[in-house]
Enzyme design. Structure first.
Site, short mmCIF file in Angstrom:
data_model
loop_
_atom_site.label_atom_id
_atom_site.label_comp_id
_atom_site.label_asym_id
_atom_site.label_seq_id
_atom_site.Cartn_x
_atom_site.Cartn_y
_atom_site.Cartn_z
N PHE A 35 0.85 -1.19 0.00
CA PHE A 35 0.00 0.00 0.00
C PHE A 35 0.89 1.24 0.00
O PHE A 35 2.06 1.17 0.38
CB PHE A 35 -0.92 0.00 1.24
N GLN A 54 -8.07 14.39 3.39
CA GLN A 54 -7.38 13.53 2.42
C GLN A 54 -8.14 13.43 1.10
O GLN A 54 -9.34 13.18 1.08
CB GLN A 54 -7.23 12.12 2.99
N HIS A 96 -8.14 11.11 -2.16
CA HIS A 96 -7.64 9.82 -2.66
C HIS A 96 -7.37 9.95 -4.15
O HIS A 96 -8.19 10.50 -4.88
CB HIS A 96 -8.70 8.74 -2.40
N LEU A 100 -14.93 5.02 -5.18
CA LEU A 100 -13.51 4.68 -4.99
C LEU A 100 -13.06 3.51 -5.86
O LEU A 100 -13.72 2.48 -5.95
CB LEU A 100 -13.27 4.28 -3.52
N GLU A 159 -6.90 1.69 -3.56
CA GLU A 159 -5.44 1.72 -3.72
C GLU A 159 -4.89 0.31 -3.94
O GLU A 159 -3.78 0.12 -4.44
CB GLU A 159 -4.84 2.33 -2.44
N ARG A 171 -0.69 9.27 -0.46
CA ARG A 171 -1.80 9.82 -1.24
C ARG A 171 -1.68 11.33 -1.49
O ARG A 171 -2.11 11.82 -2.53
CB ARG A 171 -3.12 9.53 -0.53
N HIS A 183 -11.71 11.93 0.52
CA HIS A 183 -11.76 10.53 0.96
C HIS A 183 -11.78 10.36 2.47
O HIS A 183 -12.41 9.44 2.98
CB HIS A 183 -10.54 9.82 0.39
N ARG A 210 -2.89 10.56 6.05
CA ARG A 210 -3.03 9.16 6.47
C ARG A 210 -2.46 8.22 5.42
O ARG A 210 -2.65 8.44 4.22
CB ARG A 210 -4.51 8.83 6.67
C1 LIG Z 1 -14.77 3.84 -0.24
C2 LIG Z 1 -13.81 3.80 0.92
C3 LIG Z 1 -12.97 2.71 1.09
C4 LIG Z 1 -12.08 2.68 2.15
N1 LIG Z 1 -11.25 1.61 2.28
C5 LIG Z 1 -10.38 1.57 3.33
C6 LIG Z 1 -9.48 0.48 3.48
O1 LIG Z 1 -9.46 -0.46 2.68
N2 LIG Z 1 -8.62 0.51 4.53
C7 LIG Z 1 -8.62 1.52 5.45
O2 LIG Z 1 -7.84 1.48 6.40
N3 LIG Z 1 -9.50 2.55 5.34
C8 LIG Z 1 -10.37 2.59 4.31
N4 LIG Z 1 -11.23 3.65 4.21
C9 LIG Z 1 -11.45 4.52 5.37
C10 LIG Z 1 -12.31 3.73 6.41
O3 LIG Z 1 -13.24 2.95 5.72
C11 LIG Z 1 -13.06 4.64 7.36
O4 LIG Z 1 -12.19 5.57 7.94
C12 LIG Z 1 -13.71 3.82 8.49
O5 LIG Z 1 -14.50 2.78 7.96
C13 LIG Z 1 -14.56 4.69 9.39
O6 LIG Z 1 -15.18 3.89 10.33
P1 LIG Z 1 -15.93 4.52 11.58
O7 LIG Z 1 -16.37 3.39 12.43
O8 LIG Z 1 -15.08 5.57 12.19
O9 LIG Z 1 -17.18 5.27 10.96
P2 LIG Z 1 -18.30 4.83 9.90
O10 LIG Z 1 -18.12 3.46 9.38
O11 LIG Z 1 -18.39 5.95 8.94
O12 LIG Z 1 -19.59 4.79 10.79
C14 LIG Z 1 -20.17 5.96 11.31
C15 LIG Z 1 -21.37 5.55 12.12
O13 LIG Z 1 -21.89 6.68 12.78
C16 LIG Z 1 -23.29 6.75 12.61
N5 LIG Z 1 -23.69 8.16 12.70
C17 LIG Z 1 -23.16 9.22 12.04
N6 LIG Z 1 -23.82 10.34 12.38
C18 LIG Z 1 -24.78 9.98 13.27
C19 LIG Z 1 -25.80 10.67 13.97
N7 LIG Z 1 -26.03 11.98 13.82
N8 LIG Z 1 -26.61 9.97 14.79
C20 LIG Z 1 -26.44 8.62 14.94
N9 LIG Z 1 -25.51 7.93 14.29
C21 LIG Z 1 -24.68 8.59 13.48
C22 LIG Z 1 -23.53 6.12 11.24
O14 LIG Z 1 -24.85 5.65 11.14
C23 LIG Z 1 -22.51 4.99 11.28
O15 LIG Z 1 -23.04 3.89 11.96
C24 LIG Z 1 -12.07 3.73 3.09
C25 LIG Z 1 -12.89 4.83 2.92
C26 LIG Z 1 -13.74 4.89 1.83
C27 LIG Z 1 -14.56 6.11 1.61
#
Ligand SMILES: Cc1cc2nc3c(=O)[nH]c(=O)nc-3n(C[C@H](O)[C@H](O)[C@H](O)COP(=O)(O)OP(=O)(O)OC[C@H]3O[C@@H](n4cnc5c(N)ncnc54)[C@H](O)[C@@H]3O)c2cc1C
Length: 585
Positions: A121, A235, A237, A247, A250, A281, A351, A392
């Protein structure tokens, strides 16, 4: 109004929130009552879309990898803004997490000898990204969600939109949330809270992130008086599919894909000759935008967007079948391009939110005097721990989610196990605040008299403004224009009007609440970006193109002040081992 009482309230059900709920359940032997509140159904959380994989040192003897090397790559990738003690925690705990998910049933891709496979990566000097084809997030989320079904103590509030956190006497008391199905407001009280609401990439329009990544948790914390850290570092991407921004992981470059301009050149040789397409990135995205702006790109006729080619043709059918099935499915379905036969049109897309809620090394929320809120934590993309600093490295986000999900879940559980039930009393002053919140949401937003502003125009205006003026290349003059325009949008938002005033599944109300969050998030990004007169990681100032360690080796904090301009402050970067040096790739 319903008032519910739990030991722990977890806000958000992505990877960080679910991992925290699991750890709280394990730590307490299933005794603590945990509420998981999510504006979406848990399994629609953004984390299911994560593709390429999760970083961690798994086989140091066989590969020559080490914690030291993973930490160094991360610190260098962060342009030396990461807090190095937090990075060391990440690299030590990430392998344990990958193995835990293995035991819980995640179907990792494997080497012929049965070991968990790891791919290269960007910015990682050794292949250390474990993956489940190109659907890693989906499989990790399914593993967690199904594991949690074993625990009766965890209750899900799916499709409940949190609108505020309640604080009293320096302590977290609970959240107010709108049940989207009934349209009723609830108070969900807790002895301890964990904010895990994900990132804020939707403040831009050309973005890889889910429509729900609107930064609500950042806004909620900001309005509760909690400082927000390093938001100017957004960030981009390198490979967002044109024209949608979806997306292209990567992993495609990790498996050997090339970036090519309209002259057929692998142009990364000019910008990062050693790492080429697998430079970090920030560097690849800037290189791509430079190629496009200097006329060596292509133009998409329909959208007018400039783009470059991601060439994967040489990877062959087997790599697509075994390692990148989703990428082929996405390009075939969305743009009718088979990547085995044609290059894919891509350009940088928003991203990831490097900044977020100000927390300490263990995820505990910090106030502006530097003191922690004793019973409140934040984890995942919403938090700025900070391990990513100014940029990141890909695959470090999933490790962060599960490592800090675990740490904050355990810490919240030990707090809640000792806390008394009297913490769950709704005092008169809190009850008044809840009434005010109910009136803000339902009377002022739904039934606002005389309001005439269309909320969707404001949202689109905001996204355009961020795309145009707060993008990959920034300048003091355009940032100042962005700030004035944002103030006008905020003013217009005060006169917003909802056409649909019903309560059941009022998606317009949800959209307006999200737009309010996005306006707050944009404020924190813009004021931080105006003040930071240097270029570091993802924050590139054309008028200050050099990194300036003498003045800017520090984290930005932004505070909300009712009716006033936001206030800026700074806090030092924690440097344990690696002094800043020039980044060469
Ligand atoms: C397309 C894509 C692919 C990616 N692939 C990778 C990867 O392969 N490897 C890597 O390390 N990172 C990757 N990333 C980054 C990574 O996926 C995210 O940083 C990570 O999944 C975020 O997880 P989280 O649990 O912090 O939040 P999220 O998974 O975004 O979850 C947020 C939660 O908060 C809840 N929420 C939000 N606002 C409210 C509200 N007002 N009231 C109640 N609930 C709320 C939502 O319902 C959800 O359940 C990727 C990002 C993208 C966009």
């Amino acid at each position: 109004m319903e008032v519910l009482r739990y030991d722990i309230v977890v806000l958000g059900s992505g990877l960080a929130g679910l991992r925290a709920a699991l750890e709280a359940s394990l730590t307490s032997g299933g005794r603590l009552r945990v509420a998981v509140v999510s504006k979406l159904h848990a399994m629609r959380s953004h984390s299911v879309a994560a593709e390429g994989g999760i970083s961690g040192v798994l086989y140091p003897k066989e590969t020559g990898d080490s914690f030291e090397l993973h930490a160094y790559d991360t610190v260098k990738g962060s342009d030396f803004l990461a807090d190095q003690d937090a990075v060391e925690l990440l690299v030590r705990l990430a392998p344990e997490e990958i193995r835990l998910f293995d035991h819980l049933g995640t179907p990792w891709s494997r080497l012929p000898d049965g070991r968990i496979a790891q791919r290269p990566f960007g910015g990682m000097s050794i292949p250390r990204t474990a993956y489940a084809a190109d659907k890693t997030g989906f499989f990790m989320m399914s593993t967690l969600y199904s594991s949690l079904q074993r625990f009766d103590n965890v209750e899900f509030f799916h499709e409940n939109f949190a609108t505020s956190i309640l604080m009293e006497g320096g302590l977290f008391k609970g959240v107010t949330s709108v049940d989207l199905e009934s349209g009723e407001m609830r108070v969900i009280m807790g002895k301890a809270g964990i904010i895990a609401t994900g990132g804020a990439g939707r403040v831009y329009s050309f973005a890889t992130v889910s429509q729900a990544s609107t930064g609500d948790g950042i806004s909620i914390a900001y309005r509760a008086g909690i400082p927000i850290k390093d938001m100017e570092f957004v960030q981009f991407h390198p490979t967002g599919l044109v024209p949608s921004g979806i997306l292209i992981s990567e992993a495609a470059r990790g498996e050997g894909g090339y970036l090519v301009n309209s002259r057929g050149e692998r142009f990364m040789s000019r910008y990062a000759p050693q790492r080429m397409e697998l430079a970090p990135r920030d560097i690849v995205s800037r290189a791509m935008m430079t190629e496009i702006m200097e006329g060596r790109g292509f133009t998409d006729e329909e959208s007018g967007l400039g783009y470059l080619h991601l060439d994967l043709r040489h990877l062959g059918d087997r790599v697509f079948r075994e390692k990148l099935p989703m990428i082929r499915e996405i390009t075939r379905k969305l743009i009718d391009v088979d990547p085995l036969e044609e290059p894919i049109p891509v350009r940088p897309a928003t991203h990831y939110t490097m900044g977020g809620i100000h927390v300490d090394t263990y995820g505990q929320v910090l106030l502006n005097d530097g003191n922690p809120v004793p019973n409140l934590w934040a984890a995942g993309e919403v938090a700025a721990v900070s391990i990513h600093g100014a940029n990141r490295l890909g695959s470090n986000a999933l490790s962060e989610c599960v490592v800090w999900g675990r740490l904050t879940g355990a810490a919240a559980a030990s707090y809640a196990m000792k806390a008394s039930d009297t913490m769950l009393e709704l005092s008169e002053s809190l009850a008044r605040r809840v009434k005010e919140e109910e009136s803000r949401v339902f009377d002022k937003l739904i039934h606002r008299e005389g309001g005439s502003e269309n909320p969707y125009e404001i949202r689109r205006g905001l996204q355009r403004l961020m795309d145009d003026k707060v993008g990959i290349f920034r300048h003091g003059s355009t940032l100042s224009e962005a700030w004035s325009q944002l103030k006008r949008l905020k003013e217009r938002f005060r006169g917003v009007r909802l056409e649909y005033t019903g309560r059941t599944y009022n998606n317009n109300l949800r959209d307006v609440l999200e737009t309010a969050s996005m306006l707050d998030v944009a404020e924190t990004i813009i004021v931080g970006a105006i003040a930071r007169t240097e270029s570091r990681g993802a924050h590139y100032r054309l008028d200050y193109p050099k990194r300036d360690d003498a003045n800017w080796l520090k984290h930005t904090l932004v505070y909300y002040r009712v009716g006033e301009e936001p206030v800026l402050a700074y806090t030092p970067v924690r440097i344990v081992k690696w002094s800043p040096e020039e980044r060469r790739y």
